[in-house]
Write an enzyme that holds these catalytic residues in place. Structure first.
Site, PDB file in Angstrom:
ATOM      1  N   PHE A 139      42.420  45.555  43.543  1.00 22.94           N
ATOM      2  CA  PHE A 139      43.145  45.332  42.294  1.00 22.94           C
ATOM      3  C   PHE A 139      43.885  43.997  42.331  1.00 22.94           C
ATOM      4  O   PHE A 139      44.456  43.620  43.352  1.00 22.94           O
ATOM      5  CB  PHE A 139      44.196  46.429  42.069  1.00 22.94           C
ATOM      6  CG  PHE A 139      43.633  47.774  41.749  1.00 22.94           C
ATOM      7  CD1 PHE A 139      43.452  48.185  40.436  1.00 22.94           C
ATOM      8  CD2 PHE A 139      43.289  48.658  42.766  1.00 22.94           C
ATOM      9  CE1 PHE A 139      42.931  49.441  40.138  1.00 22.94           C
ATOM     10  CE2 PHE A 139      42.776  49.913  42.488  1.00 22.94           C
ATOM     11  CZ  PHE A 139      42.596  50.311  41.162  1.00 22.94           C
ATOM     12  N   ASP A 140      43.887  43.315  41.207  1.00 22.10           N
ATOM     13  CA  ASP A 140      44.858  42.254  40.988  1.00 22.10           C
ATOM     14  C   ASP A 140      46.229  42.938  40.924  1.00 22.10           C
ATOM     15  O   ASP A 140      46.308  44.155  40.729  1.00 22.10           O
ATOM     16  CB  ASP A 140      44.516  41.529  39.674  1.00 22.10           C
ATOM     17  CG  ASP A 140      45.564  40.504  39.281  1.00 22.10           C
ATOM     18  OD1 ASP A 140      45.946  39.700  40.148  1.00 22.10           O
ATOM     19  OD2 ASP A 140      45.998  40.522  38.114  1.00 22.10           O
ATOM     20  N   ALA A 141      47.306  42.179  41.062  1.00 17.21           N
ATOM     21  CA  ALA A 141      48.649  42.774  41.044  1.00 17.21           C
ATOM     22  C   ALA A 141      49.314  42.654  39.661  1.00 17.21           C
ATOM     23  O   ALA A 141      49.514  43.651  38.961  1.00 17.21           O
ATOM     24  CB  ALA A 141      49.528  42.137  42.117  1.00 17.21           C
ATOM     25  N   VAL A 192      39.215  44.864  40.152  1.00 15.68           N
ATOM     26  CA  VAL A 192      39.825  45.197  38.855  1.00 15.68           C
ATOM     27  C   VAL A 192      40.917  44.176  38.567  1.00 15.68           C
ATOM     28  O   VAL A 192      41.794  43.945  39.410  1.00 15.68           O
ATOM     29  CB  VAL A 192      40.457  46.607  38.886  1.00 15.68           C
ATOM     30  CG1 VAL A 192      41.062  46.939  37.518  1.00 15.68           C
ATOM     31  CG2 VAL A 192      39.430  47.657  39.295  1.00 15.68           C
TER      32      VAL A 192
END
Length: 224
Positions: A8-10, A174
């Site tokens: 995941f991106d943050a 994502v």
């Protein structure tokens, strides 16, 4: 489940990132009333710097210094102090996106989870701890530490190595940014999911494997 790893991106993928609210809080703590107009002026400097950073034209240190240089001079302090104070304020206001906690809980025992972010090191650990996300996240890959930023394939290669070199077909990225997250993932050869919760216009030349408007929608797809 189709994937062994989900990266995941943050910012604006797992965590809200309200930089205006954060920077207002930071300046309020220094006795400065930071207005919407001030923020607009700041963003005229800040936004192009992030593009330069993602393109590999400047370093994280240069970005941090340049974005606060004018304010440091005005307030008689250092850019390092302002950056640290800003990241502290961002940690203090941090909240999860709707569905983030539920999605993470649903993945336990089914897929492993990592973060791959262009955000800065100083913010990541404290934010993970405060939101309870640290119990789910196995690896945090941070561009500032790797030396290259998304969409550079180098950071994706570093991430793959860190998570044990699984088959690329078993990895999903994502993120909310079509260029750094989705194009970066596509160019590296892993499947992608665009989290478009702001209703952005798609880009004809960038075709994510999935497009969702919420993390709960992603959860449904992953468990289908």
């Amino acid at each position: 489940m189709k994937y062994d790893w989900i990266l995941f991106d943050a910012d604006e993928t797992l965590f809200h990132f309200d930089s205006f609210k954060g920077i207002q809080l930071m300046f309020a703590r220094k006795g400065v009333n930071f207005t919407a107009q001030d923020f607009e002026t700041y963003q005229q400097v800040n936004k192009p710097l992030w593009i330069d950073y993602q393109n590999g034209d400047i370093t994280a240190a240069q970005l941090k210094h340049t974005r606060f240089n004018a304010w440091a001079q005005k307030l008689g302090t250092t850019t390092a102090d302002l950056n640290s104070s800003f990241l502290q304020a961002m940690a203090d206001i941090c909240t999860l996106l709707p569905g983030a906690q539920e999605l993470m809980a649903s993945l336990v025992g089914k897929a492993q989870v990592g973060i791959i972010t262009n955000g800065f090191t100083e913010l990541q650990t404290i934010r993970l701890q405060r939101t309870g996300m640290d119990q789910y996240i196995k690896h945090v890959i941070i561009s500032e530490e790797v030396g290259v930023a998304k969409p550079d394939q180098g950071i994706f290669a570093h991430a793959l190595k860190r998570i044990g070199n699984p088959e690329k077909s078993r990895v999903l990225i994502v993120g909310d940014n079509l260029h750094s997250d989705i194009l970066g993932g596509l160019n590296f050869g892993i499947e992608t999911c665009w989290l478009n919760h702001h209703g952005a216009e798609p880009v004809e030349s960038i075709k994510p494997h999935y497009s969702v408007t919420s993390l709960s929608e992603l959860q449904t797809i992953l468990h289908a």
